[in-house]
Design a protein around this motif. Structure first.
Motif, PDB file in Angstrom:
ATOM      1  N   ASP A  84       9.702  -8.704  37.589  1.00 56.81           N
ATOM      2  CA  ASP A  84      10.424  -7.885  38.561  1.00 56.81           C
ATOM      3  C   ASP A  84      11.928  -8.091  38.478  1.00 56.81           C
ATOM      4  N   LEU A  85      12.396  -8.657  37.381  1.00 59.08           N
ATOM      5  CA  LEU A  85      13.815  -8.950  37.234  1.00 59.08           C
ATOM      6  C   LEU A  85      14.337  -8.354  35.927  1.00 59.08           C
ATOM      7  N   ASP A  86      15.416  -7.596  36.032  1.00 55.88           N
ATOM      8  CA  ASP A  86      16.049  -6.985  34.874  1.00 55.88           C
ATOM      9  C   ASP A  86      17.065  -7.980  34.315  1.00 55.88           C
ATOM     10  N   LEU A  87      16.664  -8.727  33.287  1.00 59.62           N
ATOM     11  CA  LEU A  87      17.545  -9.755  32.738  1.00 59.62           C
ATOM     12  C   LEU A  87      18.714  -9.163  31.984  1.00 59.62           C
ATOM     13  N   ALA A  88      18.539  -7.975  31.403  1.00 59.22           N
ATOM     14  CA  ALA A  88      19.655  -7.343  30.711  1.00 59.22           C
ATOM     15  C   ALA A  88      20.769  -7.013  31.707  1.00 59.22           C
ATOM     16  N   ALA A  89      20.406  -6.437  32.846  1.00 56.91           N
ATOM     17  CA  ALA A  89      21.399  -6.129  33.870  1.00 56.91           C
ATOM     18  C   ALA A  89      22.018  -7.409  34.426  1.00 56.91           C
ATOM     19  N   MET A 149      26.862  -5.529  25.103  1.00 56.79           N
ATOM     20  CA  MET A 149      25.796  -5.364  26.094  1.00 56.79           C
ATOM     21  C   MET A 149      25.795  -3.952  26.671  1.00 56.79           C
ATOM     22  N   LEU A 150      26.972  -3.467  27.042  1.00 54.82           N
ATOM     23  CA  LEU A 150      27.058  -2.137  27.644  1.00 54.82           C
ATOM     24  C   LEU A 150      26.612  -1.056  26.667  1.00 54.82           C
ATOM     25  N   LEU A 151      27.015  -1.176  25.413  1.00 50.53           N
ATOM     26  CA  LEU A 151      26.666  -0.155  24.415  1.00 50.53           C
ATOM     27  C   LEU A 151      25.172  -0.144  24.130  1.00 50.53           C
ATOM     28  N   HIS A 152      24.569  -1.309  24.085  1.00 52.05           N
ATOM     29  CA  HIS A 152      23.110  -1.361  23.874  1.00 52.05           C
ATOM     30  C   HIS A 152      22.363  -0.895  25.125  1.00 52.05           C
ATOM     31  N   HIS A 153      22.825  -1.355  26.286  1.00 55.05           N
ATOM     32  CA  HIS A 153      22.144  -1.016  27.531  1.00 55.05           C
ATOM     33  C   HIS A 153      22.240   0.481  27.820  1.00 55.05           C
ATOM     34  N   ALA A 154      23.275   1.118  27.312  1.00 56.78           N
ATOM     35  CA  ALA A 154      23.464   2.555  27.528  1.00 56.78           C
ATOM     36  C   ALA A 154      22.325   3.374  26.946  1.00 56.78           C
ATOM     37  N   ARG A 155      21.622   2.823  25.957  1.00 62.31           N
ATOM     38  CA  ARG A 155      20.538   3.555  25.299  1.00 62.31           C
ATOM     39  C   ARG A 155      19.174   3.261  25.920  1.00 62.31           C
ATOM     40  N   GLN A 195      15.755   9.008  19.224  1.00 61.59           N
ATOM     41  CA  GLN A 195      16.047   8.997  20.658  1.00 61.59           C
ATOM     42  C   GLN A 195      16.782  10.261  21.096  1.00 61.59           C
ATOM     43  N   ASP A 196      16.535  10.671  22.318  1.00 68.43           N
ATOM     44  CA  ASP A 196      17.241  11.793  22.937  1.00 68.43           C
ATOM     45  C   ASP A 196      18.603  11.282  23.403  1.00 68.43           C
ATOM     46  N   ARG A 197      19.637  11.596  22.649  1.00 68.06           N
ATOM     47  CA  ARG A 197      20.961  11.050  22.942  1.00 68.06           C
ATOM     48  C   ARG A 197      21.552  11.609  24.230  1.00 68.06           C
ATOM     49  N   GLY A 198      20.985  12.683  24.717  1.00 67.59           N
ATOM     50  CA  GLY A 198      21.413  13.199  26.006  1.00 67.59           C
ATOM     51  C   GLY A 198      21.047  12.284  27.153  1.00 67.59           C
ATOM     52  N   ARG A 199      20.138  11.349  26.919  1.00 70.46           N
ATOM     53  CA  ARG A 199      19.730  10.400  27.958  1.00 70.46           C
ATOM     54  C   ARG A 199      20.551   9.110  27.905  1.00 70.46           C
ATOM     55  N   TRP A 200      21.424   8.989  26.941  1.00 66.62           N
ATOM     56  CA  TRP A 200      22.266   7.801  26.875  1.00 66.62           C
ATOM     57  C   TRP A 200      23.297   7.829  28.007  1.00 66.62           C
ATOM     58  N   ASP A 201      23.658   6.657  28.496  1.00 64.70           N
ATOM     59  CA  ASP A 201      24.598   6.510  29.606  1.00 64.70           C
ATOM     60  C   ASP A 201      26.027   6.610  29.064  1.00 64.70           C
ATOM     61  N   THR A 202      26.647   7.770  29.228  1.00 67.15           N
ATOM     62  CA  THR A 202      27.970   8.002  28.646  1.00 67.15           C
ATOM     63  C   THR A 202      29.053   7.149  29.311  1.00 67.15           C
ATOM     64  N   GLU A 203      28.901   6.855  30.602  1.00 65.41           N
ATOM     65  CA  GLU A 203      29.895   6.012  31.279  1.00 65.41           C
ATOM     66  C   GLU A 203      29.873   4.596  30.720  1.00 65.41           C
ATOM     67  N   ALA A 204      28.682   4.059  30.499  1.00 61.33           N
ATOM     68  CA  ALA A 204      28.581   2.714  29.930  1.00 61.33           C
ATOM     69  C   ALA A 204      29.140   2.691  28.510  1.00 61.33           C
ATOM     70  N   ILE A 205      28.878   3.746  27.755  1.00 61.93           N
ATOM     71  CA  ILE A 205      29.405   3.830  26.387  1.00 61.93           C
ATOM     72  C   ILE A 205      30.929   3.862  26.413  1.00 61.93           C
ATOM     73  N   ALA A 206      31.501   4.685  27.286  1.00 59.22           N
ATOM     74  CA  ALA A 206      32.958   4.790  27.372  1.00 59.22           C
ATOM     75  C   ALA A 206      33.585   3.452  27.756  1.00 59.22           C
ATOM     76  N   GLU A 207      32.967   2.756  28.714  1.00 64.33           N
ATOM     77  CA  GLU A 207      33.505   1.448  29.115  1.00 64.33           C
ATOM     78  C   GLU A 207      33.399   0.455  27.967  1.00 64.33           C
ATOM     79  N   GLY A 208      32.257   0.463  27.277  1.00 61.85           N
ATOM     80  CA  GLY A 208      32.075  -0.452  26.163  1.00 61.85           C
ATOM     81  C   GLY A 208      33.078  -0.208  25.047  1.00 61.85           C
ATOM     82  N   VAL A 209      33.324   1.048  24.724  1.00 56.57           N
ATOM     83  CA  VAL A 209      34.277   1.380  23.664  1.00 56.57           C
ATOM     84  C   VAL A 209      35.692   0.956  24.065  1.00 56.57           C
ATOM     85  N   THR A 210      36.057   1.183  25.323  1.00 58.36           N
ATOM     86  CA  THR A 210      37.387   0.784  25.799  1.00 58.36           C
ATOM     87  C   THR A 210      37.580  -0.722  25.709  1.00 58.36           C
ATOM     88  N   LEU A 211      36.575  -1.469  26.148  1.00 64.79           N
ATOM     89  CA  LEU A 211      36.647  -2.935  26.054  1.00 64.79           C
ATOM     90  C   LEU A 211      36.757  -3.388  24.601  1.00 64.79           C
TER      91      LEU A 211
END
Length: 391
Positions: free
Chosen positions: A188-193, A218-224, A241-257
């Motif tokens: 019941d615990l999301d260790l990735a998060a 972590m953010l770039l992997h978790h985005a998928r 994978q359906d790339r439309g389901r990827w988390d674009t906000e997490a990807i953008a943050e990961g790329v910026t970092l």
């Protein structure tokens, strides 16, 4: 009651007690007792206490420090074998705001001490820095609570004698957080998060490009994550994978970092891994992936780590960039006992048109798979190729 607030305060409160003279094991126990007291009393009694702790929500950390310190003193005074140590304990500080100094970073270093095994370091980090209960950690690792309690107790005893003012190793802390992240989700615990939360906390305290690199990775992997499994729970490989389901906000943050970290020109392995993940995230389709540049980043990773697993992943990238036979040539230099070696060989042989060998290797890889989802996927691949051969 804000349990997230309590968890975020746990490491700094433990650190205050250690600074005051408590050993790590006793401090951690006392803070856990204080957390239980907070969960019991805060919702029912939000008013200032008669002992002067003040409104808990106005100074939650100060409240926890005061209560935990009293718990520690009570524990010390009740143990006859620790009388000499009790005499060294200063008089109880007057209740009031917690000191501004933040020793959370030192607690990270302590929980990732080189004397601990990786599994013990992970468990202790989740308990002391993450503020998770032993039961939560046990459920996440699918082991009995008593087993996890013993593991954490041994870890606490191991580091109790370590001086708190010794310099820590950021690389070891990052390795522990990476291990937490790779456990993903179970129970019941999301260790990735949880790993992302703790790495954010670390990044706020230490200015190091590899910390930013790990958080970006972590953010770039978790985005998928949402696209990794089908509705029936089966594994969906990256290319499908359906790339439309990827988390674009997490990807953008990961790329910026990542870009900010790379600009500092102190390349490390987590930055290099994040760069590979960013290239995958940047491709609109699997066919548009820049495999040539990915191979170049794998070359950097090999230079940094000389890891056989990195070389195995590089063979896949070479197979995509230069053709399957080039990938197989790169794979031939590696030990075939490496984890997932058979799966990589199967994929490259299939792309090279050798269906019989690929089917055999997929079946072999399924037998060696570390989890059910991967085993089922590889079994389906073997069955697909065997059906094709028999037509």
């Amino acid at each position: 009651m804000d349990e997230a607030l309590l968890r975020s305060l746990t490491p700094s409160v433990i650190a205050v007690l250690v600074r005051r003279g408590a050993d790590f094991a006793a401090a951690e126990d006392a803070v856990q007792d204080a957390l239980v007291e907070a969960l019991r009393s805060w919702p029912a009694d939000p008013s200032p206490g008669s002992s002067g702790e003040g409104h808990p929500l106005r100074d939650a950390k100060g409240w926890l420090v005061t209560v935990a310190w009293r718990k520690f003193l009570d524990q010390t005074r009740s143990d006859a074998a620790r009388r000499r140590r009790e005499e060294r304990v200063d008089q109880e500080p007057a209740p009031g705001p917690a000191p501004a100094v933040d020793d959370t970073l030192q607690l990270y270093f302590l929980c990732a001490h080189p004397s601990l095994t990786p599994s013990s370091a992970v468990a202790l980090t989740l308990r002391a820095v993450g503020g998770l209960t032993t039961r939560q950690i046990a459920r996440a690792y699918l082991v009995p609570e008593a087993t996890m309690a013993q593991r954490i107790s041994r870890a606490k005893r191991t580091v109790s004698g370590v001086r708190f003012d010794q310099p820590g190793d950021v690389a070891t802390v990052l390795r522990v957080l990476y291990l937490v992240f790779n456990e993903g989700y179970s129970g019941d615990l999301d260790l990735a998060a949880e790993a992302i939360r703790l790495t954010r906390q670390l990044a706020a305290r230490v200015d190091h490009p590899e910390v930013a690199g790990l958080l970006a990775l972590m953010l770039l992997h978790h985005a998928r994550r949402a696209a990794r499994t089908a509705p029936d729970g089966s594994l969906v490989p990256l290319a499908e994978q359906d790339r439309g389901r990827w988390d674009t906000e997490a990807i953008a943050e990961g790329v910026t970092l990542l870009q900010a970290a790379l600009a500092r020109d102190r390349l490390g392995e987590f930055q290099a891994q994040a760069a590979i993940a960013a290239l995958h995230a940047d491709a609109p389709t699997a066919e548009e992936t820049d495999w040539v540049q990915i191979v170049e980043w794998y070359d950097e990773l090999v230079r940094l780590t000389d890891s056989p697993i990195v070389r195995l992943n590089r063979a896949v990238a070479v197979g995509e960039a230069d053709g399957p036979r080039a990938g197989l040539a790169a794979l031939a230099a590696l030990d075939d006992s490496l984890p997932r070696h058979a799966a990589v060989a199967a994929y490259l042989h299939e792309r090279d048109g050798d269906v019989a060998t690929a089917a055999r290797l997929y079946a072999e890889a399924a037998h060696q798979a570390p989890n059910t989802a991967e085993r089922d996927y590889l079994t389906r691949q073997a069955a697909r190729l065997n059906t094709r051969r028999n037509r």
